[in-house]
Enzyme design. Structure first.
Site, PDB file in Angstrom:
ATOM      1  N   ARG A  20      -9.938   6.402 -19.076  1.00  0.00           N
ATOM      2  CA  ARG A  20     -11.118   5.541 -19.053  1.00  0.00           C
ATOM      3  C   ARG A  20     -11.505   5.088 -17.636  1.00  0.00           C
ATOM      4  O   ARG A  20     -12.596   4.597 -17.408  1.00  0.00           O
ATOM      5  CB  ARG A  20     -10.879   4.320 -19.962  1.00  0.00           C
ATOM      6  N   GLN A  37       7.999  11.838 -17.832  1.00  0.00           N
ATOM      7  CA  GLN A  37       7.452  12.163 -19.152  1.00  0.00           C
ATOM      8  C   GLN A  37       6.432  13.282 -18.886  1.00  0.00           C
ATOM      9  O   GLN A  37       5.295  13.010 -18.501  1.00  0.00           O
ATOM     10  CB  GLN A  37       6.766  10.937 -19.775  1.00  0.00           C
ATOM     11  N   GLY A  52       2.732  -0.511 -16.824  1.00  0.00           N
ATOM     12  CA  GLY A  52       2.237  -0.402 -15.450  1.00  0.00           C
ATOM     13  C   GLY A  52       0.796  -0.835 -15.297  1.00  0.00           C
ATOM     14  O   GLY A  52       0.325  -1.057 -14.183  1.00  0.00           O
ATOM     15  N   ARG A  69      -7.725  -7.230  17.881  1.00  0.00           N
ATOM     16  CA  ARG A  69      -6.942  -6.149  17.274  1.00  0.00           C
ATOM     17  C   ARG A  69      -5.456  -6.347  17.507  1.00  0.00           C
ATOM     18  O   ARG A  69      -5.036  -7.321  18.143  1.00  0.00           O
ATOM     19  CB  ARG A  69      -7.410  -4.810  17.857  1.00  0.00           C
ATOM     20  N   ALA A  82     -19.753 -11.496  31.157  1.00  0.00           N
ATOM     21  CA  ALA A  82     -20.356 -10.638  30.127  1.00  0.00           C
ATOM     22  C   ALA A  82     -20.317  -9.178  30.560  1.00  0.00           C
ATOM     23  O   ALA A  82     -20.536  -8.868  31.725  1.00  0.00           O
ATOM     24  CB  ALA A  82     -21.798 -11.064  29.898  1.00  0.00           C
ATOM     25  N   ASN A 141      -8.801   1.174  30.216  1.00  0.00           N
ATOM     26  CA  ASN A 141      -7.344   1.277  30.066  1.00  0.00           C
ATOM     27  C   ASN A 141      -6.883   2.690  29.739  1.00  0.00           C
ATOM     28  O   ASN A 141      -5.708   2.988  29.798  1.00  0.00           O
ATOM     29  CB  ASN A 141      -6.869   0.320  28.962  1.00  0.00           C
ATOM     30  N   TYR A 142      -7.782   3.584  29.402  1.00  0.00           N
ATOM     31  CA  TYR A 142      -7.401   4.880  28.839  1.00  0.00           C
ATOM     32  C   TYR A 142      -7.967   5.993  29.699  1.00  0.00           C
ATOM     33  O   TYR A 142      -9.183   6.047  29.957  1.00  0.00           O
ATOM     34  CB  TYR A 142      -7.969   4.954  27.411  1.00  0.00           C
ATOM     35  N   SER A 188     -20.174 -10.541  35.894  1.00  0.00           N
ATOM     36  CA  SER A 188     -20.639  -9.722  34.764  1.00  0.00           C
ATOM     37  C   SER A 188     -20.605  -8.237  35.081  1.00  0.00           C
ATOM     38  O   SER A 188     -20.707  -7.837  36.242  1.00  0.00           O
ATOM     39  CB  SER A 188     -22.073 -10.113  34.414  1.00  0.00           C
ATOM     40  N   ARG A 229     -20.295  -2.383  45.328  1.00  0.00           N
ATOM     41  CA  ARG A 229     -21.672  -2.332  44.830  1.00  0.00           C
ATOM     42  C   ARG A 229     -22.465  -1.509  45.836  1.00  0.00           C
ATOM     43  O   ARG A 229     -22.264  -1.683  47.041  1.00  0.00           O
ATOM     44  CB  ARG A 229     -22.219  -3.761  44.814  1.00  0.00           C
TER      45      ARG A 229
HETATM   46  C1  UD1 Z   1      -1.170  -0.299 -25.525  1.00  0.00           C
HETATM   47  C2  UD1 Z   1      -0.570  -0.688 -26.878  1.00  0.00           C
HETATM   48  C3  UD1 Z   1      -1.458  -1.753 -27.531  1.00  0.00           C
HETATM   49  C4  UD1 Z   1      -1.566  -2.937 -26.591  1.00  0.00           C
HETATM   50  C5  UD1 Z   1      -2.030  -2.537 -25.195  1.00  0.00           C
HETATM   51  C6  UD1 Z   1      -1.855  -3.682 -24.247  1.00  0.00           C
HETATM   52  C7  UD1 Z   1       0.605   1.226 -27.875  1.00  0.00           C
HETATM   53  C8  UD1 Z   1       0.516   2.345 -28.825  1.00  0.00           C
HETATM   54  N1  UD1 Z   1      -0.490   0.457 -27.741  1.00  0.00           N
HETATM   55  O1  UD1 Z   1      -2.437   0.267 -25.749  1.00  0.00           O
HETATM   56  O2  UD1 Z   1      -0.903  -2.177 -28.756  1.00  0.00           O
HETATM   57  O3  UD1 Z   1      -2.438  -3.886 -27.138  1.00  0.00           O
HETATM   58  O4  UD1 Z   1      -1.242  -1.432 -24.691  1.00  0.00           O
HETATM   59  O5  UD1 Z   1      -2.349  -3.390 -22.967  1.00  0.00           O
HETATM   60  O6  UD1 Z   1       1.634   1.019 -27.286  1.00  0.00           O
HETATM   61  N2  UD1 Z   1       1.871   5.343 -21.062  1.00  0.00           N
HETATM   62  C9  UD1 Z   1       2.855   6.266 -20.749  1.00  0.00           C
HETATM   63  N3  UD1 Z   1       2.915   7.424 -21.447  1.00  0.00           N
HETATM   64  C10 UD1 Z   1       2.071   7.727 -22.463  1.00  0.00           C
HETATM   65  C11 UD1 Z   1       1.065   6.773 -22.782  1.00  0.00           C
HETATM   66  C12 UD1 Z   1       0.995   5.589 -22.069  1.00  0.00           C
HETATM   67  O7  UD1 Z   1       3.650   6.028 -19.841  1.00  0.00           O
HETATM   68  O8  UD1 Z   1       2.214   8.805 -23.055  1.00  0.00           O
HETATM   69  C13 UD1 Z   1       1.795   4.087 -20.294  1.00  0.00           C
HETATM   70  C14 UD1 Z   1       0.476   3.951 -19.515  1.00  0.00           C
HETATM   71  O9  UD1 Z   1       0.616   4.448 -18.203  1.00  0.00           O
HETATM   72  C15 UD1 Z   1       0.237   2.453 -19.523  1.00  0.00           C
HETATM   73  C16 UD1 Z   1       0.955   1.963 -20.770  1.00  0.00           C
HETATM   74  O10 UD1 Z   1       1.839   2.989 -21.172  1.00  0.00           O
HETATM   75  O11 UD1 Z   1       0.805   1.833 -18.379  1.00  0.00           O
HETATM   76  C17 UD1 Z   1      -0.025   1.644 -21.906  1.00  0.00           C
HETATM   77  O12 UD1 Z   1      -0.767   2.816 -22.212  1.00  0.00           O
HETATM   78  P1  UD1 Z   1      -2.305   2.756 -22.587  1.00  0.00           P
HETATM   79  O13 UD1 Z   1      -2.763   4.138 -22.852  1.00  0.00           O
HETATM   80  O14 UD1 Z   1      -3.036   1.945 -21.620  1.00  0.00           O
HETATM   81  O15 UD1 Z   1      -2.218   1.979 -23.981  1.00  0.00           O
HETATM   82  P2  UD1 Z   1      -3.303   1.019 -24.606  1.00  0.00           P
HETATM   83  O16 UD1 Z   1      -4.308   1.850 -25.304  1.00  0.00           O
HETATM   84  O17 UD1 Z   1      -3.757   0.052 -23.611  1.00  0.00           O
HETATM   85 MG    MG Z   2      -3.588  -0.059 -21.548  1.00  0.00          MG
END
Ligand code: UD1
Ligand code: MG
Length: 491
Positions: free
Chosen positions: A13, A83, A111, A346, A393, A399-400, A418, A453
């Site tokens: 998204r 994963q 995360g 800087r 002014a 310097n370079y 100036s 000058r």
């Molecule tokens: C998830 C929860 C939802 C909750 C919401 C809160 C589930 C099924 N749903 O939905 O109930 O209200 O978070 O923010 O758990 N991720 C992985 N591997 C995957 C899928 C996701 O590591 O295969 C990690 C994503 O990087 C992310 C977190 O899990 O940091 C949540 O995933 P996301 O797809 O954002 O889940 P939501 O739809 O927000």
């Molecule tokens: Mg989420």
């Protein structure tokens, strides 16, 4: 306690080439916020750090961790598991199973939920407290939201006990009306978690292995489920789209602004300040609108920052005035100094007390002693400037030479006229005066006027005069002439 941070998702998204957990909030990747809190929760004495599940953009996430470890050694304790295919949050946690200590409960963080406080997580962990080695309760962090759209909903029985979590996409319209949402953050009994994760199925609308399905399994297994909520709603907000990121940024900045005001700082408009790092202020500091603070910035008591200044990794003394549109990075500014408008300090600009740096003056890697001034249009680089020096002014330290940088030394009480160029390496002796327009290629002796000058000459001169251009008058055909033509034509 085991801590696992799920960070493998793509974040479709966001529509970005960057993995979602590396999108920045207050100047730091979302994941860095989560990690910093996780590390402080575990404490310095913890032998093993949080486990991050990486997947989409794993190389970028790992590179971020390597860089972050250089700045904060705590990050070195972090381990990652891969994963390879993103099949849902339950599947993500499954990848970390072999790394978990079954004697300890497991805290799951996301995360993309960056602002949960250490206090809230400690409260949640306490709720799940059990006897070491024995499975205890499952603790869920929930939140009542006026707009729960997009989140998993907490489904409770008539007696109020949690029955299950239903994802938005799988929810009935009745369930969608539930305002209590799953923040995703939970503490689970690790032994049972192992069994539950292996039993997950992907028969749902997204064909994913949902971590949230373990809740119903815990209910069946008779594991007590306890819930709590954070003090602040923003602690539980997840970031899935750019508008959510922008809105969380504003909420976060407003909360920082309120903390600053509580500590005695005046803000012209608490909605128009951005702190991307740490900003420490003394009493009676005033900050005008549109200022951005990055890294570690200190403003001592009584200092005033004008509108639209950017200040990064700098220490500003007491009662300093920094006027509008100044840009300060890696600098030290002494008490009572006046900077700007439109000044640029800087890296390595080190100004003592009562120094004036005015409009369109750039200072880099230079020490300027007390009561010295460069008020207009100058470049002072790789220099040591004494006290009570006046830099006119248009003065430039050259310097370079295209390869190397060279130093300019300007001793106390020097007056530089100036439009002077100081071709480094060069030294201007104490009390010397440099005449306007001088190109200084050799050291200037103390207490003398040095001027280079070309001699001024006057010649007879007749200035060429512009010939006035004749304006061509276009014949216009009047109505009368047209009428005449018509009459003639008839004849
Ligand atoms: C998830 C929860 C939802 C909750 C919401 C809160 C589930 C099924 N749903 O939905 O109930 O209200 O978070 O923010 O758990 N991720 C992985 N591997 C995957 C899928 C996701 O590591 O295969 C990690 C994503 O990087 C992310 C977190 O899990 O940091 C949540 O995933 P996301 O797809 O954002 O889940 P939501 O739809 O927000
Ligand atoms: Mg989420």
């Amino acid at each position: 306690m085991n801590i696992v941070i799920l960070a493998a998702g793509q974040g479709k998204r966001m529509k970005s080439a960057l993995p979602k957990v590396l999108q920045t909030l207050a100047g730091k990747p979302l994941l860095q916020h989560v990690l910093t809190t996780a590390l402080s929760l575990q404490g310095k004495q913890a032998k093993t750090g949080p486990i991050i599940v990486v997947g989409h953009g794993a190389a970028d996430v790992k590179e971020f961790l390597v860089n972050a470890s250089k700045e904060d050694s705590g990050f070195r304790k972090v381990t990652t598991v891969l994963q390879a295919e993103q099949k849902g949050t339950g599947h993500a946690l499954l990848q970390a199973l072999s790394k978990l200590d079954v004697q300890e409960p497991t805290l799951v963080l996301y995360g993309d939920v960056p602002l949960t406080s250490k206090k809230t997580l400690a409260k949640l962990a306490k709720l799940a407290d059990g006897i070491r080695g024995q499975d205890s309760a499952l603790a869920l962090l929930t939140q009542d939201l006026t707009n729960p759209t997009g989140y998993g909903r907490i489904v409770r029985d008539a007696d109020g006990s949690v029955r299950e979590i239903v994802e938005e996409k799988d929810a009935t319209s009745e369930q969608k009306a539930i305002k209590e949402i799953n923040t995703g953050i939970m503490v689970l009994p690790t032994n049972s978690l192992k069994k539950w994760l292996k039993a997950l199925s992907s028969s749902n609308s997204q064909s994913e292995y949902y971590l949230t399905d373990v809740i119903a399994m815990a209910v069946t297994a008779g594991v007590p489920i306890r819930t709590t909520q954070a003090d602040e709603e923003f602690e539980t907000i997840g970031v899935n789209s750019r508008d959510q990121l922008a809105s969380l940024e504003r909420t976060h900045q407003l909360s920082i602004a309120n903390q600053l005001m509580d500590a005695g700082v005046s803000l012209a408009d608490p909605a128009r300040i951005d702190v991307r790092g740490t900003l420490e202020c003394g009493t009676d500091v005033f900050i005008d609108v549109g200022c951005v603070f990055e890294g570690c910035v200190t403003l001592a008591a009584g200092t005033k920052i004008g509108p639209y200044c950017v200040i990064r990794n700098s220490v500003i003394g007491k009662n300093v005035s920094i006027h509008a549109f100044s840009h300060i990075d890696g600098a030290k500014v002494g008490n009572q100094s006046l900077i700007g408008p439109y000044a640029r300090l800087r890296l390595g600009a080190d100004l003592a007390n009562d120094v004036h740096i005015g409009n369109f003056v750039e200072v880099k890697n230079s020490k300027i002693a007390a009561n010295s001034k460069a008020n207009h249009l100058a470049y002072v680089g790789d220099s040591i400037v004494g006290s009570r020096v006046n830099i006119g002014a248009g003065t430039i330290t050259c310097n370079y030479d295209g390869v190397n940088k060279h130093q300019t030394i300007i001793e106390d009480d020097v007056f530089i006229g100036s439009d002077t160029q100081l071709v480094a390496p060069v030294r201007v002796g104490r009390g010397a005066t440099l005449g306007a327009g001088t190109t200084l290629t050799k050291d200037a002796p103390p207490n003398q006027l040095t001027v280079s000058r070309v001699k001024q000459i006057s010649l007879p001169w007749e200035r060429p005069v512009k010939q006035e251009k004749k304006i061509a008058v276009k014949k216009t055909t009047t109505k009368k002439a047209v009428a005449k033509k018509i009459i003639k034509g008839k004849k």
